[in-house]
Design a protein around this motif. Structure first.
Motif, PDB file in Angstrom:
ATOM      1  N   VAL A 185       3.809   5.642   0.124  1.00  0.00           N
ATOM      2  CA  VAL A 185       4.217   4.380  -0.482  1.00  0.00           C
ATOM      3  C   VAL A 185       3.047   3.405  -0.511  1.00  0.00           C
ATOM      4  O   VAL A 185       2.786   2.737  -1.516  1.00  0.00           O
ATOM      5  CB  VAL A 185       5.412   3.773   0.272  1.00  0.00           C
ATOM      6  CG1 VAL A 185       5.715   2.367  -0.240  1.00  0.00           C
ATOM      7  CG2 VAL A 185       6.635   4.657   0.133  1.00  0.00           C
ATOM      8  N   THR A 195       6.223   2.825  -6.181  1.00  0.00           N
ATOM      9  CA  THR A 195       6.669   2.511  -4.825  1.00  0.00           C
ATOM     10  C   THR A 195       8.139   2.858  -4.645  1.00  0.00           C
ATOM     11  O   THR A 195       8.533   3.467  -3.643  1.00  0.00           O
ATOM     12  CB  THR A 195       6.439   1.016  -4.525  1.00  0.00           C
ATOM     13  OG1 THR A 195       5.055   0.723  -4.666  1.00  0.00           O
ATOM     14  CG2 THR A 195       6.886   0.677  -3.118  1.00  0.00           C
ATOM     15  N   SER A 206       0.322   3.205  -3.209  1.00  0.00           N
ATOM     16  CA  SER A 206       0.631   2.600  -4.502  1.00  0.00           C
ATOM     17  C   SER A 206      -0.198   1.359  -4.768  1.00  0.00           C
ATOM     18  O   SER A 206      -0.232   0.862  -5.906  1.00  0.00           O
ATOM     19  CB  SER A 206       2.122   2.234  -4.562  1.00  0.00           C
ATOM     20  OG  SER A 206       2.932   3.384  -4.449  1.00  0.00           O
TER      21      SER A 206
END
Length: 288
Positions: free
Chosen positions: A222, A259, A225
């Motif tokens: 995540v 995300t 990103s």
């Protein structure tokens, strides 16, 4: 994780400074050779022991690795760092969304597609070849992720990545030497290319290894990103490459879509997100 992202994008920015003297092909060749040396030292692959089933994905990974970096650096030369990296980021986003039937993921795909339309909207000054090269890099990155996963399953440690880097570096020997003989690089340009190899290969490789010992792999995916945003900011500060406000909104939309897509994927405990890859070595391609 922040050091990894900033180092990768800084390396790409420094590499672009050598384009006038060496051209993207010459810079990528030097970068590939640096990556090969670093990964061979880290992975120490036992090439003679590789089976045919192990060599096939390694060779595919080497070709994709070589094509991805050349496409990305050529795109950066034409359309700038921020836009090129943002479009390239569609690769892992597509892998994350592939096969999903969730409405949330469908929404992410729609948002990303709309953002791409905004980024590549036709204008008199639009560089369609640069956009096509960035999208080619995105395709290569998606293929890299899938191939890297297969290599990781068939070979221990960083042996597969090291072997792929070696083959990729060998592929660039005739191309790179021809490019360097044609452009006659200056010492400063060679220094920029070498620095790019270190910043986009060695530093991210080490940073990722250290980070993945301290944070869950899914969270790492995540966090990565932020790369398009980091690229756009570094392009603005270091290279004076300005994106219009509407393009900034499109960049943020693609980051948000990635995300959400990565953050809502189902991962077995301890399994590393497939969208993480983008460095040399076990945590991704050095192409970053």
């Amino acid at each position: 994780m922040l050091a990894s992202s900033v180092s990768s994008q800084s390396g790409a920015a420094i590499a672009s400074l050598a384009f006038p003297a060496m051209g993207p092909v010459g810079v990528v060749a030097v970068r590939q050779w640096v990556a090969a040396v670093l990964l061979l030292a880290a992975g120490r692959p036992r090439l003679a022991a590789f089976t045919a089933a192990q060599w096939r994905p390694v060779l595919g990974l080497a070709v994709v690795f070589a094509a991805m970096n050349l496409a990305l650096y050529s795109a950066i030369d034409r359309i700038g760092l921020g836009l090129a990296v943002t479009l390239e980021f569609l690769g892992p986003l597509t892998v994350a969304l592939a096969g999903s039937r969730r409405r949330l993921h469908l929404g992410c795909a729609v948002v990303a597609a709309a953002a791409v339309v905004v980024l590549v909207r036709p204008e008199p000054s639009t560089d369609y070849l640069g956009i096509a090269l960035a999208l080619l890099a995105a395709v290569c990155w998606g293929c890299y992720i899938l191939l890297n996963r297969t290599v990781g399953e068939r070979l221990p440690g960083a042996q597969g990545s090291a072997a792929a880097a070696l083959v990729s570096g060998a592929l660039y020997l005739p191309i790179g030497l021809a490019a360097l003989l044609h452009h006659r690089p200056t010492p400063g340009a060679v220094g920029c290319a070498l620095a790019a190899g270190v910043l986009s290969s060695a530093v991210p490789f080490l940073s990722d290894l250290l980070a993945l010992r301290r944070v869950p792999a899914h969270f790492f995916g995540v966090f990565m990103s932020v790369s398009p945003v980091a690229a756009a900011l570094i392009g603005l500060v270091a290279l004076g490459q300005h994106l219009p406000p509407v393009s900034w909104l499109a960049v943020l939309a693609i980051v948000a879509a990635n995300t959400v897509a990565v953050g809502t994927e189902s991962h077995p405990r301890g399994h590393r997100s497939r969208t993480v890859a983008k460095h040399d070595g076990p945590t991704g391609p050095g192409g970053r």
